[in-house]
Design a protein around this motif. Sequence first.
Motif, PDB file in Angstrom:
ATOM      1  N   ALA A  39      -4.343  37.886  14.786  1.00 23.98           N
ATOM      2  CA  ALA A  39      -5.267  37.437  13.606  1.00 23.98           C
ATOM      3  C   ALA A  39      -6.544  38.291  13.467  1.00 23.98           C
ATOM      4  N   THR A  40      -6.795  39.058  15.177  1.00 21.73           N
ATOM      5  CA  THR A  40      -7.770  39.729  14.843  1.00 21.73           C
ATOM      6  C   THR A  40      -7.725  41.229  15.015  1.00 21.73           C
ATOM      7  N   ALA A  41      -6.243  41.488  15.300  1.00 20.35           N
ATOM      8  CA  ALA A  41      -5.960  42.888  15.182  1.00 20.35           C
ATOM      9  C   ALA A  41      -5.608  43.398  13.953  1.00 20.35           C
ATOM     10  N   GLY A  42      -5.720  44.630  13.711  1.00 18.33           N
ATOM     11  CA  GLY A  42      -4.909  45.270  12.383  1.00 18.33           C
ATOM     12  C   GLY A  42      -4.752  46.526  12.453  1.00 18.33           C
ATOM     13  N   PRO A  43      -4.012  47.119  11.140  1.00 23.39           N
ATOM     14  CA  PRO A  43      -3.745  48.590  11.608  1.00 23.39           C
ATOM     15  C   PRO A  43      -5.201  49.415  11.460  1.00 23.39           C
ATOM     16  N   VAL A  44      -4.749  50.635  12.280  1.00 25.77           N
ATOM     17  CA  VAL A  44      -5.925  51.456  12.570  1.00 25.77           C
ATOM     18  C   VAL A  44      -5.748  52.536  11.262  1.00 25.77           C
ATOM     19  N   ALA A  45      -6.786  53.322  11.229  1.00 24.98           N
ATOM     20  CA  ALA A  45      -7.043  54.349  10.135  1.00 24.98           C
ATOM     21  C   ALA A  45      -6.022  55.173   9.849  1.00 24.98           C
ATOM     22  N   ASP A  46      -5.468  55.596  11.121  1.00 20.26           N
ATOM     23  CA  ASP A  46      -4.282  56.701  10.847  1.00 20.26           C
ATOM     24  C   ASP A  46      -3.020  56.074  11.235  1.00 20.26           C
ATOM     25  N   SER A  47      -2.897  54.838  11.001  1.00 19.78           N
ATOM     26  CA  SER A  47      -1.580  54.342  10.990  1.00 19.78           C
ATOM     27  C   SER A  47      -0.657  54.590   9.799  1.00 19.78           C
ATOM     28  N   ALA A  48       0.442  54.275   9.943  1.00 19.32           N
ATOM     29  CA  ALA A  48       1.414  54.449   8.701  1.00 19.32           C
ATOM     30  C   ALA A  48       0.936  53.315   7.484  1.00 19.32           C
ATOM     31  N   GLU A  49       0.537  52.174   7.927  1.00 10.95           N
ATOM     32  CA  GLU A  49       0.159  51.015   7.157  1.00 10.95           C
ATOM     33  C   GLU A  49      -0.856  51.633   6.237  1.00 10.95           C
ATOM     34  N   ALA A  50      -2.090  51.965   6.995  1.00  8.20           N
ATOM     35  CA  ALA A  50      -3.283  52.562   6.239  1.00  8.20           C
ATOM     36  C   ALA A  50      -2.928  53.794   5.398  1.00  8.20           C
ATOM     37  N   GLY A  51      -2.282  54.772   5.833  1.00  8.57           N
ATOM     38  CA  GLY A  51      -1.872  55.817   5.232  1.00  8.57           C
ATOM     39  C   GLY A  51      -1.041  55.621   3.922  1.00  8.57           C
ATOM     40  N   PHE A  52       0.043  54.960   4.081  1.00  7.17           N
ATOM     41  CA  PHE A  52       0.635  54.448   3.011  1.00  7.17           C
ATOM     42  C   PHE A  52       0.049  53.927   1.810  1.00  7.17           C
ATOM     43  N   ALA A 203       7.537  55.421  -0.386  1.00  9.20           N
ATOM     44  CA  ALA A 203       7.868  54.244  -0.126  1.00  9.20           C
ATOM     45  C   ALA A 203       8.862  53.897   0.977  1.00  9.20           C
ATOM     46  N   GLN A 204       9.943  54.525   1.120  1.00  8.51           N
ATOM     47  CA  GLN A 204      11.111  54.568   2.112  1.00  8.51           C
ATOM     48  C   GLN A 204      10.583  54.753   3.334  1.00  8.51           C
ATOM     49  N   GLY A 205       9.284  55.633   3.601  1.00 10.25           N
ATOM     50  CA  GLY A 205       8.818  55.884   4.647  1.00 10.25           C
ATOM     51  C   GLY A 205       7.979  54.927   5.405  1.00 10.25           C
ATOM     52  N   CYS A 206       7.232  54.043   4.300  1.00 11.77           N
ATOM     53  CA  CYS A 206       6.826  53.017   4.811  1.00 11.77           C
ATOM     54  C   CYS A 206       7.678  51.914   5.076  1.00 11.77           C
ATOM     55  N   ALA A 207       8.741  51.498   4.433  1.00 11.58           N
ATOM     56  CA  ALA A 207       9.760  50.712   4.701  1.00 11.58           C
ATOM     57  C   ALA A 207      10.230  50.887   6.270  1.00 11.58           C
ATOM     58  N   ASP A 208      10.461  52.285   6.740  1.00  7.67           N
ATOM     59  CA  ASP A 208      10.997  52.322   7.820  1.00  7.67           C
ATOM     60  C   ASP A 208      10.039  52.351   8.965  1.00  7.67           C
ATOM     61  N   LEU A 209       8.551  52.556   8.674  1.00 11.62           N
ATOM     62  CA  LEU A 209       7.596  52.766   9.729  1.00 11.62           C
ATOM     63  C   LEU A 209       6.611  51.637   9.805  1.00 11.62           C
ATOM     64  N   CYS A 210       6.496  51.012   8.482  1.00 15.75           N
ATOM     65  CA  CYS A 210       5.351  50.042   8.584  1.00 15.75           C
ATOM     66  C   CYS A 210       5.699  48.691   9.444  1.00 15.75           C
ATOM     67  N   THR A 211       4.771  48.173   9.980  1.00 19.26           N
ATOM     68  CA  THR A 211       5.161  46.905  10.849  1.00 19.26           C
ATOM     69  C   THR A 211       4.441  45.740  10.069  1.00 19.26           C
ATOM     70  N   VAL A 212       3.713  46.002   9.163  1.00 23.80           N
ATOM     71  CA  VAL A 212       2.942  44.633   8.590  1.00 23.80           C
ATOM     72  C   VAL A 212       3.918  44.373   7.458  1.00 23.80           C
ATOM     73  N   ARG A 213       4.485  42.851   7.875  1.00 23.24           N
ATOM     74  CA  ARG A 213       5.447  42.623   7.051  1.00 23.24           C
ATOM     75  C   ARG A 213       5.253  42.439   5.276  1.00 23.24           C
ATOM     76  N   PRO A 214       4.273  42.032   4.828  1.00 24.80           N
ATOM     77  CA  PRO A 214       4.203  42.031   3.431  1.00 24.80           C
ATOM     78  C   PRO A 214       4.048  43.640   2.913  1.00 24.80           C
ATOM     79  N   GLU A 215       3.331  44.323   3.742  1.00 23.11           N
ATOM     80  CA  GLU A 215       3.390  45.829   3.111  1.00 23.11           C
ATOM     81  C   GLU A 215       4.774  46.308   3.090  1.00 23.11           C
ATOM     82  N   ARG A 216       5.580  46.210   4.279  1.00 33.43           N
ATOM     83  CA  ARG A 216       6.830  46.592   4.406  1.00 33.43           C
ATOM     84  C   ARG A 216       7.730  46.109   3.351  1.00 33.43           C
ATOM     85  N   ASN A 217       7.623  44.865   3.150  1.00 39.07           N
ATOM     86  CA  ASN A 217       8.460  44.293   2.024  1.00 39.07           C
ATOM     87  C   ASN A 217       8.076  44.896   0.678  1.00 39.07           C
ATOM     88  N   LEU A 218       6.752  44.995   0.247  1.00 35.50           N
ATOM     89  CA  LEU A 218       6.487  45.687  -0.900  1.00 35.50           C
ATOM     90  C   LEU A 218       6.827  47.221  -1.017  1.00 35.50           C
TER      91      LEU A 218
END
Length: 246
Positions: A39-52, A203-218
């Motif tokens: 709950a206190t941790a989140g993606p960092v600025a250069d992560s796949a989640e943030a980049g996508f 989007a396929q790149g994020c589906a493969d790399l992102c670890t935050v479930r709602p973002e990966r599902n999106l």
Amino acid sequence: MTPRLTRTHWAALVAVVAALLFAGAATVASAGGDGAEAATAGPVADSAEAGFARDMAVHHQQAVEMSFIVRDRTQDEEVRRLAYDIANTQANQRGMLLGWLDLWGLPKVVSGAEPMAWMASSAPDHSAHSGHGEHGAHGGGDAQASAEGADGAGGAGGAGGSLMPGMATKAELDQLSKASGRQAEVLYLQLMTDHHKGGVAMAQGCADLCTVRPERNLAQGMVDAQQSELLLMADLLKKRGAAPRG
């Protein structure tokens, strides 16, 4: 601007506001389900989640812009309906992506960052996604395809100035703005086909790399929906005696 177009802008704005609320709720719920540490941790600025989130927000902005343009340049109901659906859906999704960045306390623009760098840096064996040569921009001389958004989410080419896969150049947007009737329909469908191909790869790149479930599902939802729209656009082009660009 016609009254109908004004209502369309209003519908897209409502969708963005609703998406922001949904994005916050979905992300908090996801973090809460993984324990106090998550709950206190989140993606960092250069992560796949943030980049996508950053890159796709810019990519989507241009799709919305092109869709509003063509709705003003043709009376064909099939193309206008497609344009409305794309504008509404992608404005909604863009709101979610920007909402996540706000929730994570991350910038919407990173100075000097090249678009798509998150794909190569997050997983070297996915670096093939980062080129997308066949779906890239047509003509590199017009790298700034759109003005920076009012919310500061970046211009068309990302912070580094280069176009992302499938994005139209400024010259192509100007051409669409001046076209009308069948010419506008064909050009829009061709530009949006290129745009969707680039968006699907990202989007396929994020589906493969992102670890935050709602973002990966999106991201996976984007892949599925845009692949379906590619088939529809190919059919609409065929009806007009045209085809996607090579």
